[in-house]
Scaffold this active site. Structure first.
Site, PDB file in Angstrom:
ATOM      1  N   CYS A   1       0.870  -1.169   0.000  1.00  0.00           N
ATOM      2  CA  CYS A   1       0.000   0.000   0.000  1.00  0.00           C
ATOM      3  C   CYS A   1       0.908   1.220   0.000  1.00  0.00           C
ATOM      4  CB  CYS A   1      -0.847  -0.040   1.269  1.00  0.00           C
ATOM      5  SG  CYS A   1      -1.831   1.438   1.542  1.00  0.00           S
TER       6      CYS A   1
ATOM      7  N   CYS B   1      -1.042   3.657  -6.350  1.00  0.00           N
ATOM      8  CA  CYS B   1      -1.945   3.064  -5.354  1.00  0.00           C
ATOM      9  C   CYS B   1      -2.168   1.641  -5.815  1.00  0.00           C
ATOM     10  CB  CYS B   1      -3.268   3.822  -5.307  1.00  0.00           C
ATOM     11  SG  CYS B   1      -4.552   2.971  -4.358  1.00  0.00           S
TER      12      CYS B   1
HETATM   13  N1  DGL Z   1      -4.065   0.578  -1.782  1.00  0.00           N
HETATM   14  C1  DGL Z   1      -3.707   1.767  -1.155  1.00  0.00           C
HETATM   15  C2  DGL Z   1      -2.505   2.470  -1.681  1.00  0.00           C
HETATM   16  O1  DGL Z   1      -1.703   1.870  -2.335  1.00  0.00           O
HETATM   17  C3  DGL Z   1      -4.626   2.535  -0.296  1.00  0.00           C
HETATM   18  C4  DGL Z   1      -5.912   2.979  -0.840  1.00  0.00           C
HETATM   19  C5  DGL Z   1      -6.755   3.622   0.212  1.00  0.00           C
HETATM   20  O2  DGL Z   1      -7.115   2.940   1.172  1.00  0.00           O
HETATM   21  O3  DGL Z   1      -7.058   4.813   0.088  1.00  0.00           O
HETATM   22  O4  DGL Z   1      -2.331   3.636  -1.442  1.00  0.00           O
END
Ligand code: DGL
Length: 267
Positions: free
Chosen positions: A77, A187
């Site tokens: 993430c 993301c």
């Molecule tokens: N998958 C996440 C990232 O790479 C987070 C997305 C979220 O929860 O806003 O930032």
């Protein structure tokens, strides 16, 4: 003792299902490993929350991973990664691998030095990608777009919906105006809509998903510490704090759900 440690799982965390795009790359790179995935789907998205809240949620996830005895933790993430690996690790014993910024791939891909970054508001706000890229080549311009509409629609399985299609056009148009020739998926949820993004951008734009570069970092760390499994069957357990049936359906877009065990957990 070292042998036992080698057989421990690799922990993988995300706010939701996004990190499954990284889990796919990790499994491909390290097929003999056991993976323990934790997606905090009950509280996603993280990217619109404050640093304090995200840090508190991450501490709960890392405590849970410590209880489950992981040998390494991959922050799958970007929003969590930009908090900084020391903050994520806290007082825990495991190594933390954050999402790669894929700087090498970006610099190889861009010809006009106009690079787009699609990410959460939180990630864009830190300027982390821009700083790492410009440290290598100050002439590269990085245009960040906070794509806040994506995560709720992806978590809600709204693929092909008019809302998601409109959000894709909206964000792609912003970056087309900047004449970017390279776009970073900053993301881990966005690879779920990679094909639609690629279709909207057209063939002149290279899309970079840092998942594979991240998997290489994870492998290199384990190799260096003598903890990489080089034989035996790999496996994966996927845990969600929210609806497991929905999580399983979404996981099917990234991996073979029949090859994984799914569980509901409370943090
Ligand atoms: N998958 C996440 C990232 O790479 C987070 C997305 C979220 O929860 O806003 O930032």
């Amino acid at each position: 003792m070292e042998t036992n440690r080698k057989n421990r799982p690799i922990g993988v965390i995300d706010s939701g299902v996004g990190g499954l795009s990284v889990l796919r790359a990790l499994q491909k790179t390290m097929p003999h490993e056991t993976f323990l995935y934790l997606g905090d789907t009950a509280r996603a998205p993280y990217g619109t929350r404050s640093r304090e809240t995200i840090t508190a949620f991450v501490a709960q996830m890392t405590d849970w991973m410590e209880e489950n005895g992981v040998k390494q933790l991959v922050a799958a993430c970007n929003t969590i990664t930009v908090l900084g690996t020391d903050v994520i690790r806290g007082s825990h014993s495991f190594a933390v691998i954050g999402m790669s910024k894929a700087v090498k791939e970006v610099l190889e891909a861009t010809k006009n030095k106009n690079v787009g970054l699609m990410a959460t508001d939180f990630t864009v706000g830190t300027g982390a990608h821009r700083k790492e890229i410009q440290a290598e080549d100050p002439a590269v311009q990085v245009f960040g777009v906070g794509c806040t509409k994506f995560v709720p629609l992806i978590e809600g399985n709204q693929f092909g919906s008019p809302e998601l299609e409109a959000a894709i056009s909206e964000y792609v148009d912003i970056l087309k105006e900047k004449e970017v020739d390279t776009v970073i998926l900053g993301c881990t949820h966005y690879p779920f809509v990679r094909e639609s993004l690629a279709a909207d951008f057209g063939p002149g734009v290279t899309i970079i998903d840092p998942a594979e570069a991240t998997a290489r970092l994870s492998k290199a760390d384990l190799e260096q510490r003598g903890l990489l499994r080089t034989e035996g069957r790999g496996s994966c357990t996927i845990c969600f704090t929210g609806d497991v049936a929905l999580g399983r359906r979404l996981a099917g877009r990234m991996l073979d759900p029949a090859a994984c065990e799914f569980k509901q957990v409370t943090l």
